[in-house]
Write a protein that holds these residues in place. Structure first.
Motif, mmCIF file in Angstrom:
data_model
loop_
_atom_site.group_PDB
_atom_site.id
_atom_site.type_symbol
_atom_site.label_atom_id
_atom_site.label_comp_id
_atom_site.label_asym_id
_atom_site.label_seq_id
_atom_site.Cartn_x
_atom_site.Cartn_y
_atom_site.Cartn_z
ATOM 1 N N LEU A 38 0.856 -1.189 0.000
ATOM 2 C CA LEU A 38 0.000 0.000 0.000
ATOM 3 C C LEU A 38 0.891 1.238 0.000
ATOM 4 N N VAL A 39 0.791 2.058 -1.051
ATOM 5 C CA VAL A 39 1.576 3.285 -1.171
ATOM 6 C C VAL A 39 0.685 4.456 -0.742
ATOM 7 N N VAL A 40 1.082 5.129 0.329
ATOM 8 C CA VAL A 40 0.322 6.269 0.849
ATOM 9 C C VAL A 40 1.186 7.509 0.673
ATOM 10 N N GLU A 41 0.876 8.277 -0.360
ATOM 11 C CA GLU A 41 1.713 9.425 -0.749
ATOM 12 C C GLU A 41 0.818 10.453 -1.420
ATOM 13 N N ASP A 42 0.837 11.709 -0.915
ATOM 14 C CA ASP A 42 -0.085 12.708 -1.458
ATOM 15 C C ASP A 42 0.373 13.312 -2.777
ATOM 16 N N GLU A 43 1.646 13.170 -3.144
ATOM 17 C CA GLU A 43 2.128 13.681 -4.423
ATOM 18 C C GLU A 43 1.907 12.620 -5.507
ATOM 19 N N ARG A 44 1.031 12.935 -6.441
ATOM 20 C CA ARG A 44 0.617 11.955 -7.435
ATOM 21 C C ARG A 44 1.789 11.407 -8.241
ATOM 22 N N GLU A 45 2.728 12.289 -8.635
ATOM 23 C CA GLU A 45 3.853 11.842 -9.458
ATOM 24 C C GLU A 45 4.704 10.804 -8.723
ATOM 25 N N ILE A 46 4.968 11.059 -7.445
ATOM 26 C CA ILE A 46 5.760 10.105 -6.654
ATOM 27 C C ILE A 46 4.983 8.807 -6.469
ATOM 28 N N ARG A 47 3.690 8.940 -6.202
ATOM 29 C CA ARG A 47 2.839 7.764 -6.004
ATOM 30 C C ARG A 47 2.865 6.861 -7.231
ATOM 31 N N GLU A 48 2.725 7.440 -8.395
ATOM 32 C CA GLU A 48 2.700 6.654 -9.628
ATOM 33 C C GLU A 48 4.074 6.081 -9.965
ATOM 34 N N LEU A 49 5.123 6.832 -9.658
ATOM 35 C CA LEU A 49 6.481 6.339 -9.895
ATOM 36 C C LEU A 49 6.735 5.084 -9.061
ATOM 37 N N LEU A 50 6.366 5.142 -7.787
ATOM 38 C CA LEU A 50 6.561 3.986 -6.914
ATOM 39 C C LEU A 50 5.699 2.811 -7.356
ATOM 40 N N ARG A 51 4.475 3.107 -7.781
ATOM 41 C CA ARG A 51 3.604 2.034 -8.261
ATOM 42 C C ARG A 51 4.238 1.292 -9.424
ATOM 43 N N ARG A 52 4.775 2.046 -10.399
ATOM 44 C CA ARG A 52 5.382 1.413 -11.581
ATOM 45 C C ARG A 52 6.564 0.537 -11.185
ATOM 46 N N TYR A 53 7.443 1.044 -10.343
ATOM 47 C CA TYR A 53 8.631 0.277 -9.944
ATOM 48 C C TYR A 53 8.257 -0.959 -9.140
ATOM 49 N N LEU A 54 7.280 -0.833 -8.265
ATOM 50 C CA LEU A 54 6.866 -1.975 -7.447
ATOM 51 C C LEU A 54 6.191 -3.044 -8.303
ATOM 52 N N GLU A 55 5.358 -2.619 -9.248
ATOM 53 C CA GLU A 55 4.696 -3.597 -10.121
ATOM 54 C C GLU A 55 5.711 -4.306 -11.004
ATOM 55 N N LEU A 83 4.003 1.641 2.382
ATOM 56 C CA LEU A 83 4.952 2.725 2.129
ATOM 57 C C LEU A 83 4.220 4.011 2.486
ATOM 58 N N LEU A 84 4.682 4.706 3.505
ATOM 59 C CA LEU A 84 3.899 5.782 4.093
ATOM 60 C C LEU A 84 4.641 7.108 4.120
ATOM 61 N N ASP A 85 4.054 8.109 3.460
ATOM 62 C CA ASP A 85 4.528 9.484 3.575
ATOM 63 C C ASP A 85 3.889 10.080 4.824
ATOM 64 N N LEU A 86 4.677 10.592 5.737
ATOM 65 C CA LEU A 86 4.139 11.134 6.986
ATOM 66 C C LEU A 86 3.440 12.474 6.786
ATOM 67 N N GLY A 87 3.774 13.202 5.714
ATOM 68 C CA GLY A 87 3.194 14.528 5.505
ATOM 69 C C GLY A 87 1.924 14.490 4.696
ATOM 70 N N LEU A 88 0.858 13.915 5.239
ATOM 71 C CA LEU A 88 -0.411 13.779 4.528
ATOM 72 C C LEU A 88 -1.312 14.982 4.793
ATOM 73 N N PRO A 89 -2.207 15.311 3.847
ATOM 74 C CA PRO A 89 -3.015 16.527 3.994
ATOM 75 C C PRO A 89 -4.206 16.400 4.934
ATOM 76 N N ASP A 90 -4.716 15.167 5.131
ATOM 77 C CA ASP A 90 -5.954 15.026 5.902
ATOM 78 C C ASP A 90 -5.757 14.399 7.279
ATOM 79 N N VAL A 91 -4.995 13.317 7.346
ATOM 80 C CA VAL A 91 -4.749 12.615 8.605
ATOM 81 C C VAL A 91 -3.253 12.593 8.863
ATOM 82 N N ASP A 92 -2.854 12.852 10.087
ATOM 83 C CA ASP A 92 -1.431 12.828 10.416
ATOM 84 C C ASP A 92 -0.854 11.451 10.122
#
Length: 231
Positions: free
Chosen positions: A6-23, A51-60
C-alpha cells in the motif's frame, strides 16, 4: 502469491512512480493520497506492507503508522522529507520498520521493501527447526515465523521478531545496542541505537509478565535472553 504494498503518498507523481517500480518487481500495489483512505484499506484489504509518507493533507501520518502497527503489525517503510535524526527516531519509535528520506531512488525503495518483507516473513525453507527455551515455555519457529509463549501465540513486528531471534540465537550472550541495530536492520543507521530501548520495551510488553525475565537488561552493556535453550 505476490505481496501487496500500500503506497500512501499525497504527491501523485511520486505515487505513480513507486507504483510502476513496485509492479515491475512483481508486487501487487494499492495507492492513495489520503490518510483516511489508507486506514480504510488497512482494515479491508490484505496489505502486506505500507509505504507511508508522513506529511499527509488530511490525517497525520503518525496516526496511519499506529493503525498499521495495531492491525497485526503490518510492516511500514516511512517516506518523508524530514531529514533530522530526531524525526527519524520519532517514526521508528512509533513502529516504522525502515525510513527513506526524500529525494530517494525508487530502486532503493523497492530493495528496502523486499528486505523488510523478508524479515517479516521469517527464514527461508531449510532454516533451523523449531527451538524451545525455558523448559518448553517459549517456542520460536523461524520457518513459520511463529512465537508461542506458554501456549499462546505472540504477534510481533518485523523489528521485534528480529530482536527476539537475535537474542535467542545465543541465549545468555549479551548484545550491545550497536550489535542489535546491525543484526536486526542489516545496516547502520545514525541515531537508531537510541530507539532499541523502545523496541525492547514493546517486545517485553507483548511477552507479558515474562517479558522482563525473558529479555534481560545488562546495565551499561545491552540485552540478553534470560532463558536457556532446551536440549
Amino acid at each position: 502469491m505476490a505481496a501487496t504494498v500500500l503506497v500512501v503518498e499525497d504527491e501523485r507523481e511520486i505515487r505513480e512512480l513507486l507504483r510502476r517500480y513496485l509492479e515491475r518487481a512483481g508486487y501487487g500495489v494499492l495507492t492513495t493520497g489520503s490518510g483516511a483512505e489508507a486506514v480504510r484499506l488497512l482494515g479491508e484489504r490484505g496489505v502486506d506492507l505500507t509505504l507511508l509518507d508522513l506529511g499527509l493533507p488530511d490525517v497525520d501520518g503518525d496516526e496511519v503508522l499506529r493503525e498499521a502497527h495495531d492491525r497485526g503489525g503490518v510492516p511500514v517503510v516511512v517516506l518523508t522529507a524530514r531529514t533530522s535524526v530526531e524525526d527519524r527516531i520519532h517514526g521508528l519509535r512509533l513502529g516504522a520498520d525502515d525510513y527513506v528520506t526524500k529525494p530517494f531512488s525508487p530502486t532503493e525503495v523497492v530493495l528496502r521493501v523486499g528486505a523488510v518483507l523478508q524479515r517479516s516473513r521469517g527464514a527461508a525453507p531449510g532454516a533451523a527447526p523449531v527451538q524451545s527455551y525455558g523448559g518448553g515455555r517459549l517456542r520460536v519457529d523461524e520457518v513459520r515465523h511463529e512465537v508461542v509463549l506458554e501456549g499462546a501465540a505472540v504477534e510481533l513486528t518485523p523489528t521485534e521478531w528480529g530482536l527476539l531471534t537475535t537474542l535467542a540465537a545465543v541465549p545468555g550472550r549479551v548484545y550491545s545496542r550497536y550489535e542489535l541495530v546491525n543484526r536486526v536492520r542489516g545496516y547502520e543507521f545514525a541515531g537508531y541505537e537510541r530507539t532499541i530501548d523502545s523496541h525492547v520495551k514493546n517486545l517485553r510488553h507483548k511477552l507479558g509478565a515474562r517479558g522482563p525475565e525473558l529479555v534481560e537488561t545488562v546495565l551499561g552493556v545491552g540485552y540478553r535472553l534470560g532463558w536457556s535453550r532446551d536440549p
